[in-house]
Design a protein around this motif. Structure first.
Motif, PDB file in Angstrom:
ATOM      1  N   LYS A 123       0.703  -1.132   0.022  1.00 18.01           N
ATOM      2  CA  LYS A 123       0.063  -0.003   0.005  1.00 18.01           C
ATOM      3  C   LYS A 123       0.738   1.368   0.257  1.00 18.01           C
ATOM      4  N   GLN A 124       2.003   1.161   0.326  1.00 18.50           N
ATOM      5  CA  GLN A 124       2.962   2.231   0.419  1.00 18.50           C
ATOM      6  C   GLN A 124       3.987   2.497  -0.663  1.00 18.50           C
ATOM      7  N   GLY A 125       3.354   1.534  -1.847  1.00 12.76           N
ATOM      8  CA  GLY A 125       4.173   1.809  -3.122  1.00 12.76           C
ATOM      9  C   GLY A 125       5.596   0.813  -3.356  1.00 12.76           C
ATOM     10  N   CYS A 126       5.449  -0.191  -2.246  1.00 10.17           N
ATOM     11  CA  CYS A 126       6.631  -1.149  -2.417  1.00 10.17           C
ATOM     12  C   CYS A 126       6.059  -2.326  -3.642  1.00 10.17           C
ATOM     13  N   THR A 127       7.130  -2.944  -4.445  1.00 15.56           N
ATOM     14  CA  THR A 127       6.663  -3.479  -5.366  1.00 15.56           C
ATOM     15  C   THR A 127       7.899  -4.792  -5.664  1.00 15.56           C
ATOM     16  N   PHE A 128       7.535  -5.741  -6.212  1.00 16.23           N
ATOM     17  CA  PHE A 128       8.564  -6.905  -6.654  1.00 16.23           C
ATOM     18  C   PHE A 128       9.521  -6.475  -7.833  1.00 16.23           C
ATOM     19  N   TYR A 129      10.589  -6.918  -7.545  1.00 20.59           N
ATOM     20  CA  TYR A 129      11.581  -6.714  -8.456  1.00 20.59           C
ATOM     21  C   TYR A 129      12.621  -7.565  -8.927  1.00 20.59           C
ATOM     22  N   ASN A 319      18.947   5.738 -30.763  1.00 19.82           N
ATOM     23  CA  ASN A 319      17.481   5.751 -30.372  1.00 19.82           C
ATOM     24  C   ASN A 319      17.185   6.867 -29.088  1.00 19.82           C
ATOM     25  N   SER A 320      15.870   6.999 -29.117  1.00 19.02           N
ATOM     26  CA  SER A 320      15.357   7.800 -28.033  1.00 19.02           C
ATOM     27  C   SER A 320      13.835   7.360 -27.793  1.00 19.02           C
ATOM     28  N   THR A 321      13.730   7.547 -26.435  1.00 19.45           N
ATOM     29  CA  THR A 321      12.095   7.265 -26.030  1.00 19.45           C
ATOM     30  C   THR A 321      11.779   8.188 -24.913  1.00 19.45           C
ATOM     31  N   THR A 322      10.509   8.639 -24.895  1.00 15.58           N
ATOM     32  CA  THR A 322       9.984   9.226 -23.567  1.00 15.58           C
ATOM     33  C   THR A 322       9.010   8.406 -22.811  1.00 15.58           C
ATOM     34  N   LEU A 323       9.171   8.472 -21.538  1.00 20.99           N
ATOM     35  CA  LEU A 323       8.450   7.702 -20.671  1.00 20.99           C
ATOM     36  C   LEU A 323       8.180   8.458 -19.433  1.00 20.99           C
ATOM     37  N   SER A 324       6.981   8.105 -18.883  1.00 24.55           N
ATOM     38  CA  SER A 324       6.578   8.706 -17.466  1.00 24.55           C
ATOM     39  C   SER A 324       7.524   8.428 -16.437  1.00 24.55           C
ATOM     40  N   ASN A 325       7.656   8.838 -15.416  1.00 33.08           N
ATOM     41  CA  ASN A 325       8.443   8.431 -14.320  1.00 33.08           C
ATOM     42  C   ASN A 325       7.838   7.214 -13.719  1.00 33.08           C
ATOM     43  N   LEU A 326       6.624   6.988 -13.734  1.00 36.90           N
ATOM     44  CA  LEU A 326       6.269   5.890 -13.153  1.00 36.90           C
ATOM     45  C   LEU A 326       6.742   4.458 -14.302  1.00 36.90           C
ATOM     46  N   ASP A 327       6.617   4.809 -15.410  1.00 40.37           N
ATOM     47  CA  ASP A 327       7.104   3.599 -16.596  1.00 40.37           C
ATOM     48  C   ASP A 327       8.697   3.545 -16.529  1.00 40.37           C
ATOM     49  N   VAL A 328       9.298   4.654 -15.936  1.00 43.47           N
ATOM     50  CA  VAL A 328      10.902   4.586 -15.887  1.00 43.47           C
ATOM     51  C   VAL A 328      11.078   3.715 -14.512  1.00 43.47           C
ATOM     52  N   GLU A 329      10.388   3.862 -13.479  1.00 45.59           N
ATOM     53  CA  GLU A 329      10.363   3.094 -12.233  1.00 45.59           C
ATOM     54  C   GLU A 329      10.232   1.699 -12.624  1.00 45.59           C
ATOM     55  N   GLU A 330       9.340   1.134 -13.117  1.00 45.01           N
ATOM     56  CA  GLU A 330       8.789   0.099 -13.832  1.00 45.01           C
ATOM     57  C   GLU A 330       9.939  -0.722 -14.572  1.00 45.01           C
ATOM     58  N   LEU A 331      10.684   0.172 -15.450  1.00 42.21           N
ATOM     59  CA  LEU A 331      11.532  -0.212 -16.269  1.00 42.21           C
ATOM     60  C   LEU A 331      12.840  -0.587 -15.411  1.00 42.21           C
ATOM     61  N   ILE A 332      13.213   0.143 -14.501  1.00 40.90           N
ATOM     62  CA  ILE A 332      14.318   0.029 -13.555  1.00 40.90           C
ATOM     63  C   ILE A 332      14.073  -1.286 -12.902  1.00 40.90           C
TER      64      ILE A 332
END
Length: 359
Positions: A123-129, A319-332
């Motif tokens: 609930k605090q934004g922790c996620t699997f990785y 190459n270049s792409t633009t992502l939302s901050n949330l998508d960057v976190e998901e990518l990381i």
């Protein structure tokens, strides 16, 4: 009214007693022995909730530095999270977690690792990785290279073992003293009523690999053993794996992170393997700070710039792409199969969390 604050020097025994009450059963060693970094007076990082000077809820907090191919990421881990049964369902752990977040944000750490995945964390934004394979090895699965001399760690091996540890591209920062102390504590292995054994593979008076694994407190035949930590030449590591079976286990569980590509290729033929995310969860506390700490890792691979408050631009020469901050976190944290030009860069290879530095 509960008081929420750092645990003071003369209160750590209360923390150990509470953790033992919640997590330990007959036959376990005390949490204070198994996790000295969590209950460290010298570090003075862990938080508690107090009612009339009695510690009723506790969160252990431990700082670390992660080495990722030249980058240094400042991180925290929490563990030994426990509340006295008489004080549960009062929101104490939630309030302590808020204190933890404040502490981490003031410290310059960019990520927080959690050993669990309970709703309080999610609930605090922790996620699997992370990505890994879990292998279950048996006595006849591994052949040893007889050119290596295999033996247990000796008191004069620490400098060479440290060198092998530091040669790993992905690792926790560990001094000789920390390796020795955490090996003695055997934190993760202690959950299964195990202590550590350390084997080394030697050739021409030089250590080529080490392997730390768990053995039961009471000697016994059969059961599972677990690999805790390793380093060095993959062929030498295989030889050490074969030697583990001379200590009596029926099988050996080994969680191998995806960044260990050489080892994974060597283990591809084994049937008993499962693809998994890492155990535990993670929270990115400050994305911009994390990206700044990762700059050496990204060198010659790609660059990341800020478009605005909500977006980042990822680019290289072609190459270049633009992502939302949330998508960057998901990518990381989880990588991407959709964009080939950075698929080898992500997910970021964080060290496996259930080694010596497990909290």
């Amino acid at each position: 009214m509960p008081e929420f604050r750092l645990v003071e020097e003369d209160e750590f025994q209360q923390a150990i007693d509470l953790a033992d009450k919640v997590f330990r059963k007959e036959g376990h060693v005390s949490m204070g022995i198994a996790f000295p970094q969590v209950f460290s007076v010298a570090l003075n990082q862990s938080y508690g909730a107090f009612v009339d000077d009695k510690l009723v809820s506790f969160i252990g907090l431990v700082p670390s530095v992660l080495h990722l191919e030249g980058a240094e990421v400042q991180a925290y881990s929490i563990g030994a999270v426990c509340t006295d049964p008489d004080y549960r369902r009062k929101g104490l752990a939630n309030t302590l977690l808020e204190k933890i977040f404040e502490h981490v944000n003031k410290s310059g750490a960019s990520v927080l690792f959690i050993s669990g995945d309970l709703p309080i964390y999610m609930k605090q934004g922790c996620t699997f990785y992370g990505k890994m394979n879990q292998y279950k090895l048996h006595r006849d699965d591994i052949t040893r290279d007889t050119s290596y001399k295999v033996r247990e760690l000796a008191p004069y091996d620490w400098f060479q073992l440290r060198k092998l540890s530091q040669n790993r591209k992905i690792r926790y920062e560990q001094t000789i003293y920390e390796i020795a102390q955490l090996n003695k504590g055997a934190g993760f292995a202690s959950i299964f009523k195990m202590k550590h054994k350390v084997l080394v593979a030697e050739k021409n008076s030089e250590l080529n690999a080490f392997l730390i694994f768990g053995v039961p407190y009471q000697e016994q035949e059969g059961g599972d053993s677990r690999v805790i930590e390793w380093g060095g030449d993959p062929i030498a590591i295989r030889t050490l794996l074969a030697e583990v079976f001379t200590y009596g286990p029926d099988s050996l569980l080994w969680n191998v992170p995806s960044y260990e590509k050489g080892l994974m290729q060597d283990l591809d033929s084994f049937q008993e393997k499962v693809d998994q995310t890492y155990p535990g969860t993670i929270k990115i506390m400050n994305l911009d700070l994390l990206l700044n700490q990762l700059v050496p890792y990204f060198k010659d691979k790609l660059a990341i710039s800020t478009v605005d408050e909500k977006q980042k631009r990822l680019f290289n020469n072609e190459n270049s792409t633009t992502l939302s901050n949330l998508d960057v976190e998901e990518l990381i944290l989880k990588g991407s199969k959709n964009v080939e030009w950075y698929s080898d860069i992500f997910p970021i290879p964080f060290p496996f969390p259930q080694g010596l530095n497990y909290v």
